[in-house]
Design an enzyme around this catalytic site. Structure first.
Site, PDB file in Angstrom:
ATOM      1  N   HIS A 193      -3.419  -9.345   5.453  1.00 29.53           N
ATOM      2  CA  HIS A 193      -3.927  -8.818   6.722  1.00 29.53           C
ATOM      3  C   HIS A 193      -2.785  -8.371   7.629  1.00 29.53           C
ATOM      4  O   HIS A 193      -2.840  -7.318   8.259  1.00 29.53           O
ATOM      5  CB  HIS A 193      -4.748  -9.893   7.442  1.00 29.53           C
ATOM      6  N   GLU A 436     -10.148   0.713 -11.514  1.00 32.65           N
ATOM      7  CA  GLU A 436      -9.370  -0.389 -10.946  1.00 32.65           C
ATOM      8  C   GLU A 436      -9.369  -1.617 -11.858  1.00 32.65           C
ATOM      9  O   GLU A 436      -8.888  -2.673 -11.479  1.00 32.65           O
ATOM     10  CB  GLU A 436      -9.900  -0.754  -9.556  1.00 32.65           C
ATOM     11  N   ASP A 460      -6.489  -3.279  -6.812  1.00 33.53           N
ATOM     12  CA  ASP A 460      -7.117  -4.131  -7.824  1.00 33.53           C
ATOM     13  C   ASP A 460      -6.538  -3.877  -9.207  1.00 33.53           C
ATOM     14  O   ASP A 460      -6.400  -4.804 -10.001  1.00 33.53           O
ATOM     15  CB  ASP A 460      -8.632  -3.901  -7.846  1.00 33.53           C
ATOM     16  N   CYS A 507      -6.433   6.097  -4.287  1.00 29.20           N
ATOM     17  CA  CYS A 507      -6.802   5.697  -2.934  1.00 29.20           C
ATOM     18  C   CYS A 507      -6.287   4.308  -2.562  1.00 29.20           C
ATOM     19  O   CYS A 507      -6.618   3.793  -1.501  1.00 29.20           O
ATOM     20  CB  CYS A 507      -8.316   5.740  -2.763  1.00 29.20           C
TER      21      CYS A 507
END
Length: 576
Positions: A193, A436, A460, A507
């Site tokens: 985060h 992914e 991922d 992405c």
């Protein structure tokens, strides 16, 4: 003698900070066991409840200070902490301890916090570990209010480099508003985060240093290089001048890039690339447009499910998607269908049973196919929105062709019902899949032949390929986009798309890191989707590349791919 601390650099466009260190002392608070007299129990309960109310108001004040162009995920961090504050599971037990055992508010809160942490630690899964960090941030805020420590540490942070073990999202926003030069944390990885916030807000940072707060001193002059992930102290005058010049050059360059945000994204040998933005809300479209995005390559829709007790209706989906389509004024948007179930859970009852390893469990397209009543309203809404502008559907975490077939069956069913109802939609709406999972990358040719486009989700893909939990601080050193195995999988997907004649985009965070753009262009990637703040640097990087030359260099690099060990070695081999 110069002291150096190494971590993971986090920058968007600006990478250098020079400033005095502000050591934020937030080690574990030592709460002495204490009790209150029987006649003061009601007063103590009220003091505890007031602390929670004040903490909530502080977070709401912070949320109100978030700039409009800031990505919506930042506000969601604050919302998550607000929800925890409002959850009776946090407050009821301490109140019982105060009433039944006469504990002070601080001691009762500490007892409850320790009990919850012990439970979380035993569960050992990504989602709950992340929530455990959030729990600490929320408890620390309440505790600071009870101890009357709140606020005094943020009085004057302008142009300073903050050193902390870790930072809460609210702290980072407050510090940004106070004009900090950068920050350094002991913990955190490239997709934590804290790192996401730094990148989104354009704050140079180094995270995961594993001990900078012990090595560096409050008040000493620091140099922070987010490009290399290094923090320096006790630099001589010449070194300080060198980095100060680099910092000023960075700022000048940012101004220049903003002036050129409407230029085409073309290499110097004429190869046209597409740069799209990743967004989460219609409000994010403004930031994407102002940085020259050619559309939205990844519209995350999970926000619709968060912080609520029931799933969103078809009409709520439609209004959200229509707002983005209208905001883009004819530019394309790729809408990713529901991707909940692993590190993200909605409010209200869990969508899935708690799994021992949710990252490998019932999430994304797996959840949608198992719970079609959750998926179907979203599909109908996306189709309806496609009548108002160019829209693509992106299916996350595909593993098998069977999943594509099942999703297509539901989409066809929705189209049939819309036809029956006389509702307009794009009958040729492109349907793509996120690659992914290593199995999907290795099987990409079959996916490319079946789908209209592919999108590589690197966060991922790297996690699953390297078998590391990407939010685990103890393993962040293994998170390496330049690992030969990862690069081979990415190359396989790009090649599969080229052979099938379908576009391939990227992405994940790797697409936002300008250091990888030459490599990816040389590998044949022509579409990138990234955080809006990264678009300026990416466009500039592309305009100074020669795609033909890079293709030859990448071919030579892949002949020696086993020698690659990190981005620095990769760059040397690519340029050698």
């Amino acid at each position: 003698m110069t002291i150096a601390c190494a971590g993971i650099g986090v920058g968007a466009v600006a990478n250098i900070a020079v400033g005095d260190a502000f050591l934020l002392c937030r080690g574990p608070v030592c709460i002495t066991p204490s009790w209150v007299a029987t006649e003061r129990v009601d007063t103590e309960v009220r003091r505890f409840e007031q602390a929670i109310e004040v903490a909530g108001q502080q977070l709401r004040d912070v949320k109100a200070q978030i700039p409009r162009e800031t990505p919506s995920e930042i506000a969601e961090f604050i919302d998550t902490h607000l929800l925890m504050l409002e959850d009776k599971a946090l407050s009821s037990q301490p109140i019982q301890l105060i009433r039944n055992e006469g504990l002070s508010a601080e001691w009762a809160l500490q007892q409850h916090r320790d009990a919850l942490v012990r439970v979380f630690e035993k569960m050992e899964d990504t989602y709950l570990r992340t929530r455990c960090d959030d729990l600490d941030h929320v408890v620390n805020r309440i505790m600071a209010i009870l101890l009357e420590h709140h606020g005094e540490q943020f009085d004057d942070l302008k142009d300073q480099i903050v050193l902390a073990e870790d930072l809460a999202p609210a702290d980072v926003i407050l510090m940004k508003n106070q004009g900090i030069a950068g920050f350094v944390t002991d913990y955190g990885g490239p997709t934590s985060h804290t790192a996401i916030l730094a990148r989104s807000l354009g704050i140079p940072a180094v995270v995961g240093t594993r001990g900078a707060t012990s090595c560096l001193q409050h008040g000493e002059r620091l140099v922070l290089d987010a490009h290399s992930g290094i923090v320096l102290a006790e630099c001589d005058a010449d070194m300080l001048a060198h980095f100060e010049n680099r910092r000023l050059a960075d700022l000048s360059r940012i101004d220049e890039l903003r002036r050129r945000s409407t230029e085409a994204t073309v290499t110097d040998d004429g190869v046209v690339l597409q740069l799209f933005a990743n967004i989460e809300l219609a409000d994010d479209v403004g930031a994407a447009q102002s940085n020259g995005a050619q559309g939205v390559g990844l519209y995350r829709t999970e926000f619709l499910y968060m912080n609520r007790q029931t799933p969103p209706s078809e009409e709520e989906h439609f209004e959200a998607y229509r707002a983005v389509v209208d905001g883009l004024q004819g530019k394309p948007v790729t809408i990713r269908t529901l991707d909940l179930g692993a590190d993200k859970q909605p409010g209200g009852p869990p969508l899935t049973p708690v799994s021992s390893n949710p990252a490998l469990g019932l999430r994304a397209i797996r959840l949608c196919l198992k719970e079609p009543e959750l998926f179907y309203p979203q599909i109908r809404a996306i189709l309806r929105a496609s009548a108002f502008g160019p829209v693509r559907i992106l299916l996350p975490m595909l593993t098998s062709i069977w999943e594509i077939e099942q999703a297509e069956r539901l989409i066809a069913q929705a189209m049939h019902h819309l036809d029956t109802e006389g509702v307009a939609y794009d009958r040729d709406i492109p349907i793509g899949g996120m690659i992914e999972v290593p199995a999907a990358a290795l099987h990409a040719r079959a996916f490319a032949e079946r789908l209209d486009f592919l999108s590589i989700g690197t966060n991922d893909l790297i996690q699953y390929t390297l078998a590391i939990d990407r939010v685990d601080d103890e393993l962040n050193y293994l998170y390496d986009p330049a690992h030969p195995a990862v690069l081979r999988l990415i190359a396989a997907v790009i090649t599969a798309g080229q052979k099938a004649g379908v576009p391939v985009s990227m992405c994940g965070e790797m697409a936002s890191d300008a250091r990888y753009i030459p490599l990816l262009v040389g590998m044949g990637l022509r579409e990138f989707s990234m955080q809006p703040a990264a678009l300026l640097d990416a466009r500039d990087r592309v305009q100074n590349l020669n795609a033909g030359d890079l293709t030859e260099r990448v071919c030579r690099l892949f002949d020696n791919l086993d020698q690659v060990d990190g981005i620095d070695v990769l760059t040397q081999l690519l340029n050698g």
